[in-house]
Design an enzyme around this catalytic site. Structure first.
Site, PDB file in Angstrom:
ATOM      1  N   ARG A  90      42.123  11.043  17.714  1.00 50.56           N
ATOM      2  CA  ARG A  90      40.750  11.558  17.857  1.00 50.56           C
ATOM      3  C   ARG A  90      39.734  10.451  17.567  1.00 50.56           C
ATOM      4  O   ARG A  90      39.850   9.756  16.553  1.00 50.56           O
ATOM      5  CB  ARG A  90      40.563  12.713  16.862  1.00 50.56           C
ATOM      6  CG  ARG A  90      39.233  13.422  16.935  1.00 50.56           C
ATOM      7  CD  ARG A  90      39.129  14.473  15.845  1.00 50.56           C
ATOM      8  NE  ARG A  90      40.022  15.596  16.041  1.00 50.56           N
ATOM      9  CZ  ARG A  90      40.415  16.431  15.067  1.00 50.56           C
ATOM     10  NH1 ARG A  90      39.996  16.259  13.831  1.00 50.56           N
ATOM     11  NH2 ARG A  90      41.218  17.434  15.326  1.00 50.56           N
ATOM     12  N   LYS A 230      32.367  18.541   6.729  1.00 50.47           N
ATOM     13  CA  LYS A 230      31.696  18.558   8.033  1.00 50.47           C
ATOM     14  C   LYS A 230      30.177  18.602   7.864  1.00 50.47           C
ATOM     15  O   LYS A 230      29.664  19.372   7.054  1.00 50.47           O
ATOM     16  CB  LYS A 230      32.178  19.764   8.844  1.00 50.47           C
ATOM     17  CG  LYS A 230      33.688  19.721   9.099  1.00 50.47           C
ATOM     18  CD  LYS A 230      34.200  20.905   9.880  1.00 50.47           C
ATOM     19  CE  LYS A 230      35.678  20.735  10.180  1.00 50.47           C
ATOM     20  NZ  LYS A 230      36.243  21.861  10.943  1.00 50.47           N
ATOM     21  N   CYS A 449      40.413  26.704  20.903  1.00 49.67           N
ATOM     22  CA  CYS A 449      41.013  25.504  20.307  1.00 49.67           C
ATOM     23  C   CYS A 449      42.277  25.149  21.104  1.00 49.67           C
ATOM     24  O   CYS A 449      42.756  25.947  21.900  1.00 49.67           O
ATOM     25  CB  CYS A 449      41.350  25.779  18.844  1.00 49.67           C
ATOM     26  SG  CYS A 449      42.763  26.862  18.643  1.00 49.67           S
ATOM     27  N   CYS A 455      49.419  21.946  18.699  1.00 55.28           N
ATOM     28  CA  CYS A 455      49.005  22.092  17.298  1.00 55.28           C
ATOM     29  C   CYS A 455      50.132  22.687  16.462  1.00 55.28           C
ATOM     30  O   CYS A 455      50.625  23.782  16.761  1.00 55.28           O
ATOM     31  CB  CYS A 455      47.759  22.971  17.182  1.00 55.28           C
ATOM     32  SG  CYS A 455      47.299  23.203  15.450  1.00 55.28           S
ATOM     33  N   CYS A 498      39.112  26.252  14.150  1.00 55.27           N
ATOM     34  CA  CYS A 498      38.594  25.033  14.785  1.00 55.27           C
ATOM     35  C   CYS A 498      37.564  25.303  15.885  1.00 55.27           C
ATOM     36  O   CYS A 498      36.670  24.492  16.091  1.00 55.27           O
ATOM     37  CB  CYS A 498      39.746  24.197  15.342  1.00 55.27           C
ATOM     38  SG  CYS A 498      40.847  23.601  14.055  1.00 55.27           S
TER      39      CYS A 498
HETATM   40 FE1  SF4 Z   1      43.656  26.106  16.686  1.00 56.20          FE
HETATM   41 FE2  SF4 Z   1      42.857  24.564  14.695  1.00 56.20          FE
HETATM   42 FE3  SF4 Z   1      44.530  26.608  14.220  1.00 56.20          FE
HETATM   43 FE4  SF4 Z   1      45.411  24.481  15.516  1.00 56.20          FE
HETATM   44  S1  SF4 Z   1      44.661  24.524  13.387  1.00 56.20           S
HETATM   45  S2  SF4 Z   1      45.726  26.630  16.119  1.00 56.20           S
HETATM   46  S3  SF4 Z   1      43.621  23.867  16.687  1.00 56.20           S
HETATM   47  S4  SF4 Z   1      42.420  26.780  14.917  1.00 56.20           S
END
Ligand code: SF4
Length: 588
Positions: A90, A230, A449, A455, A498
């Protein structure tokens, strides 16, 4: 005690007072890493496809997550092969501002080392997916050669600083972007580990500094922050960066073209854990009004309070929102004032009318134009019907616009001369990309997300499922005579939040495979959390669960009342009572 106008920079924090085994495992990994070095270099040079468990935590600070292709997990397991490890890398891009040249580098890296797609994140950065371990160093080096960085894009530090992306609109918008850049620089880790590890082992040595002076972290200390952090800077009236979801939000105050100050809000955050009542989404609370000169000392000081009081034993309870909630805003403000050595002014009232997605054509302050393009889930890729990635690359190569990534994962092409507009649109059309935001339909205000398959925390689909679900909802709305009515919809594959699913008209949060909690009742300007309406709803029942609510909204709404505002006005309990009989799949 620190000097007035400067944050307390003492590196003391509560972990240093914890006995052996008292802090969370990650705390000990951080403190033993010698300012983020660990044995990353040694592990990088090993003939393996992954990092060890401890270093999976450490590499996050350098801007990457170790992931696997979860679609392949079962077949590889059956074949006795190891997981298909890969990395998400990222870039940290304050305010989402990149040049055409930087965009083209990221685009090229996606093809050269990644899975041929590039993702605009919900925090205005870029993500490359599918990088294998042997290509990490080359990828990071290329990003840095383009004058971008991945340092602190992830990890327990201040992440990418968000800012309204429409910076060309006015000098005050531009100033908001500049402040975001200054905050990002001020809070960037000072450890030289990143340069040593990724940039050809170069040691960034400043003549006259001892090794210790070079590596110390004056704001973070040796254990950095208890959790991610953040920050976002908003233009007044336009909440396009979701300011209430930030650990620190700054809302600009303007007088003509001048930014005269900021109202600071603190303690926002979306993440929670299902079944753990000590975790919850929270909106940021107003703290104080500050002048532009106070931004860096005040923001830095707030960070040190979280550094010293955030929970370092339980990572699920470690965000600053829990310090603000449990100790109270008055305590927090007194602590900040004590460290600053001066009193802060009371916060002004904040009024947001809108979340402007900045799509379509807009004239800039200098007379040129910018064009906002909708990018579904921020994913730049080519499909049979729309070559978004190729088309944008060709347009950017030819017209060399400025680029701004927005908090809704869209892209603004800026600095376009009047006489270029027609040719630029025609070029986009060649690749199936429309400059007209209304062609996006109900997906215009939707976000998901990445979730599966990359993920590691995902328990349900999000990015791969939401487009189909939105189409179903769109069809339902058409049948109910509600076509064209805007709805903001967000989905995440787990409760980490996210894509900020607790804001907006409808939020879907994954519970397990094919099962979601449904939240409704947020407002259009994202100043109110939505509320749990139905839990553990199977995908095949989602539309039938929403249908009775949509009918009630259609029949009972007040003039111009949004779906979220209607649900909030009636109240969740009453809505549940009135719709239960008509619903399928609500278990409570
Ligand atoms: Fe989605 Fe973030 Fe959960 Fe991964 S950690 S599933 S990107 S909300």
């Amino acid at each position: 005690m620190s000097r007035p106008d400067q944050e307390d920079t003492s590196p003391a924090n509560h972990l240093l007072e914890l006995g052996p085994g008292e802090g969370s495992k990650v705390e000990h990994i951080k403190i033993e890493s010698h300012h983020l070095r660990g044995q990353i270099v040694e592990e990088l040079n090993q003939e393996t496809s992954r990092f060890s468990e401890d270093h999976v935590q450490l590499i996050k600070f350098h801007g990457m997550y170790q992931q696997e292709d979860r679609d392949l997990r079962q077949t590889r397991k059956a074949a006795g092969a190891e997981k298909a490890y890969q990395f998400m890398i990222r870039s940290r891009i304050p305010g989402g501002a990149v040049t055409a040249e930087q965009y083209l580098v990221e685009d090229d890296l996606a093809d050269r080392y990644g899975n041929s797609s590039l993702r605009v994140t919900t925090r205005q950065g870029f993500q490359l997916h599918g990088i294998i371990k042997g290509d990490i160093r080359a990828t990071i080096k290329s990003i840095n050669d383009a004058l971008l960085s991945t340092l602190a894009a992830c990890g327990d530090v201040n992440r990418n600083v968000m800012a309204c992306a429409a910076s060309a609109t006015s000098p005050a918008h531009q100033r908001v972007q500049e402040i975001a850049h200054q905050i990002a620089m001020h809070l960037a880790p000072r450890s030289k580990a990143y340069h040593e590890i990724w940039l050809d082992g170069e040691k960034a040595v400043t003549v006259g500094e001892s090794e210790e002076e070079q590596t110390v972290e004056p704001i973070y200390g040796p254990t950095y922050l208890p959790r991610k952090f953040k920050i976002g800077v908003a233009y007044p009236g336009d909440n396009c960066i979701d300011v209430y979801t930030q650990d620190i939000g700054l809302v600009a105050q303007i007088d003509g073209n001048e930014v005269t100050g900021f109202t600071v809000v603190i303690g926002g955050g979306m993440g929670m854990t299902h079944g753990k009542t000590e975790t919850f989404p929270r909106l940021a609370t107003p703290l104080a009004d500050i002048t532009p000169d106070q931004v860096l000392p005040v923001v830095g000081t707030i960070v040190t309070v979280q550094r010293d009081y955030g929970d370092r034993k339980n990572r699920k309870h470690a965000r600053m929102k829990y310090v603000v909630e449990e100790r109270g805003i008055a305590w927090f403000r007194a602590e900040v004032e004590h460290r600053l050595g001066y009193t802060l002014r009371d916060p002004s009232e904040i009024v947001f009318q809108d979340v402007d997605d900045h799509l379509g054509w807009h004239q800039q302050a200098d007379g040129r134009w910018f064009l906002g393009l909708n990018i579904v889930n921020g994913r730049l890729k080519d499909t049979e019907t729309q070559q978004t990635k190729t088309g944008l690359r060709e347009v950017i190569k030819q017209f060399r616009p400025g680029i701004r990534l927005t908090g809704q994962q869209n892209i603004l092409l800026t600095d376009i001369a009047e006489d270029q507009r027609t040719a630029l649109e025609a070029k986009l059309n060649e690749y199936g990309i429309s400059a007209d935001p209304t062609t996006t339909g109900a997906y215009r205000f939707a976000m998901a997300c990445p979730a599966l398959p990359t993920c590691g925390l995902a328990v349900a689909e999000a990015e791969r499922y939401l487009p189909d679900l939105v189409k179903e909802i769109e069809t339902e709305m058409y049948e109910l005579g509600l076509d064209g009515e805007p709805l903001s919809i967000r989905m995440t594959g787990c409760p980490n939040g996210c894509a900020r699913p607790h804001m907006g008209d409808i939020g879907f949060v994954g519970r397990s495979k094919g099962i979601y909690n449904i939240y409704v009742g947020g407002d259009w300007a994202n100043t109110r959390l939505n509320t749990l309406y139905a839990s553990t709803v199977r995908t095949e029942n989602i539309v039938s669960t929403l249908r009775p609510l949509l009918i009630l909204w259609r029949d009972e709404r007040q003039p111009a009342e949004t779906f979220g505002d209607y649900c909030h006005r009636i109240g969740i309990e009453q809505l549940q009572e009135r719709t239960t009989a008509a619903q399928v799949g609500i278990k409570g």
